[in-house]
Design a protein around this motif. Structure first.
Motif, PDB file in Angstrom:
ATOM      1  N   GLU A 183      33.219  42.937  32.222  1.00 46.93           N
ATOM      2  CA  GLU A 183      32.305  42.614  31.125  1.00 46.93           C
ATOM      3  C   GLU A 183      33.051  42.025  29.924  1.00 46.93           C
ATOM      4  N   HIS A 184      34.305  42.405  29.772  1.00 42.33           N
ATOM      5  CA  HIS A 184      35.097  41.931  28.639  1.00 42.33           C
ATOM      6  C   HIS A 184      36.109  40.851  29.042  1.00 42.33           C
ATOM      7  N   GLY A 185      35.865  40.223  30.197  1.00 39.92           N
ATOM      8  CA  GLY A 185      36.625  39.052  30.595  1.00 39.92           C
ATOM      9  C   GLY A 185      37.972  39.321  31.245  1.00 39.92           C
ATOM     10  N   GLY A 186      38.193  40.549  31.701  1.00 36.45           N
ATOM     11  CA  GLY A 186      39.467  40.889  32.324  1.00 36.45           C
ATOM     12  C   GLY A 186      39.503  40.620  33.813  1.00 36.45           C
ATOM     13  N   ASN A 187      40.676  40.815  34.391  1.00 37.89           N
ATOM     14  CA  ASN A 187      40.915  40.594  35.818  1.00 37.89           C
ATOM     15  C   ASN A 187      40.922  41.927  36.565  1.00 37.89           C
ATOM     16  N   VAL A 188      40.220  41.973  37.701  1.00 35.13           N
ATOM     17  CA  VAL A 188      40.114  43.209  38.477  1.00 35.13           C
ATOM     18  C   VAL A 188      40.369  42.939  39.948  1.00 35.13           C
ATOM     19  N   LYS A 189      41.365  43.665  40.501  1.00 27.56           N
ATOM     20  CA  LYS A 189      41.637  43.638  41.940  1.00 27.56           C
ATOM     21  C   LYS A 189      41.228  44.981  42.517  1.00 27.56           C
ATOM     22  N   GLY A 190      40.382  44.938  43.539  1.00 30.69           N
ATOM     23  CA  GLY A 190      39.980  46.150  44.229  1.00 30.69           C
ATOM     24  C   GLY A 190      40.504  46.161  45.651  1.00 30.69           C
ATOM     25  N   ILE A 191      40.823  47.357  46.127  1.00 38.66           N
ATOM     26  CA  ILE A 191      41.307  47.518  47.498  1.00 38.66           C
ATOM     27  C   ILE A 191      40.517  48.661  48.126  1.00 38.66           C
ATOM     28  N   ILE A 192      39.811  48.374  49.197  1.00 41.98           N
ATOM     29  CA  ILE A 192      38.980  49.393  49.817  1.00 41.98           C
ATOM     30  C   ILE A 192      39.130  49.321  51.337  1.00 41.98           C
ATOM     31  N   PRO A 193      39.264  50.469  51.990  1.00 40.50           N
ATOM     32  CA  PRO A 193      39.326  50.440  53.458  1.00 40.50           C
ATOM     33  C   PRO A 193      37.943  50.150  54.031  1.00 40.50           C
ATOM     34  N   ARG A 194      37.945  49.493  55.164  1.00 40.82           N
ATOM     35  CA  ARG A 194      36.699  49.085  55.797  1.00 40.82           C
ATOM     36  C   ARG A 194      35.725  50.255  55.984  1.00 40.82           C
TER      37      ARG A 194
END
Length: 179
Positions: free
Chosen positions: A56-67
């Motif tokens: 929402e504030h313009g930042g970068n987000v990397k997510g890692i999730i197992p299948r």
């Protein structure tokens, strides 16, 4: 200054409101300070709140999730990057590798597991990254007392506190990341 931080926290939507407020404030401050978020990839609980606030504030987000958790934790498909991996071990390795620091909010078994792993790895010399516990409302106090007990009983060294920092506020935690 830290450019990316791995945040470990609860995926529960039932956590106390004050934890959500802190997660949202953390996400906002990370984005405002140009610190990218690496996290478990879910859109629920505190993890979703942090990620949404960063985005929402313009930042970068990397997510890692197992299948196998992709549906269960309701994967967050609106991220800058979402990596679906095959195992929890692969997820944990990427979370550990991709952040330059670890910030731990309140959470359950998974959060505690991740915290113990990064503290143990630091103790063993596997990394030198900061480990920060955000101790909202004294959430981590019982664990910190346990650490003192196992130090007193000589299961760990008395100087164990140098493996992690404890902050009572989001502002203090972000200040540590900005050093």
């Amino acid at each position: 200054m830290t450019s990316t931080v791995t945040v470990y926290c609860s995926s529960s939507n039932q956590a106390p409101r004050e934890y959500f407020t802190a997660a949202e404030a953390l996400g906002r401050q990370l984005a405002q300070n140009g610190i990218g978020l690496v996290f478990g990839g879910g859109r629920v609980g505190l993890m979703g709140a942090v990620a949404d606030a960063v985005l929402e504030h313009g930042g970068n987000v990397k997510g890692i999730i197992p299948r196998f958790l992709e549906e269960r934790e309701v994967a967050h498909y609106g991220l800058s990057e979402l990596h679906v991996v095959e195992t929890m071990h692969e997820r944990k390795m990427k979370l550990a590798e991709w952040g330059e620091a670890y910030l731990v909010l309140p959470g359950g078994f998974g959060t505690i597991d991740e915290l113990m792993e990064v503290i143990t790895w630091k103790h063993l010399g596997h990394h030198r990254k900061p480990v920060i516990l955000l101790n909202i409302n004294g959430f981590w106090n019982p664990l910190l007392l346990f650490f003192d007990r196992i130090a007193k009983e000589q299961m760990i060294t008395a100087d164990h506190g140098h493996y992690y920092s404890v902050c009572a506020t989001v502002e203090d935690a972000v200040r540590l990341l900005l050093r």
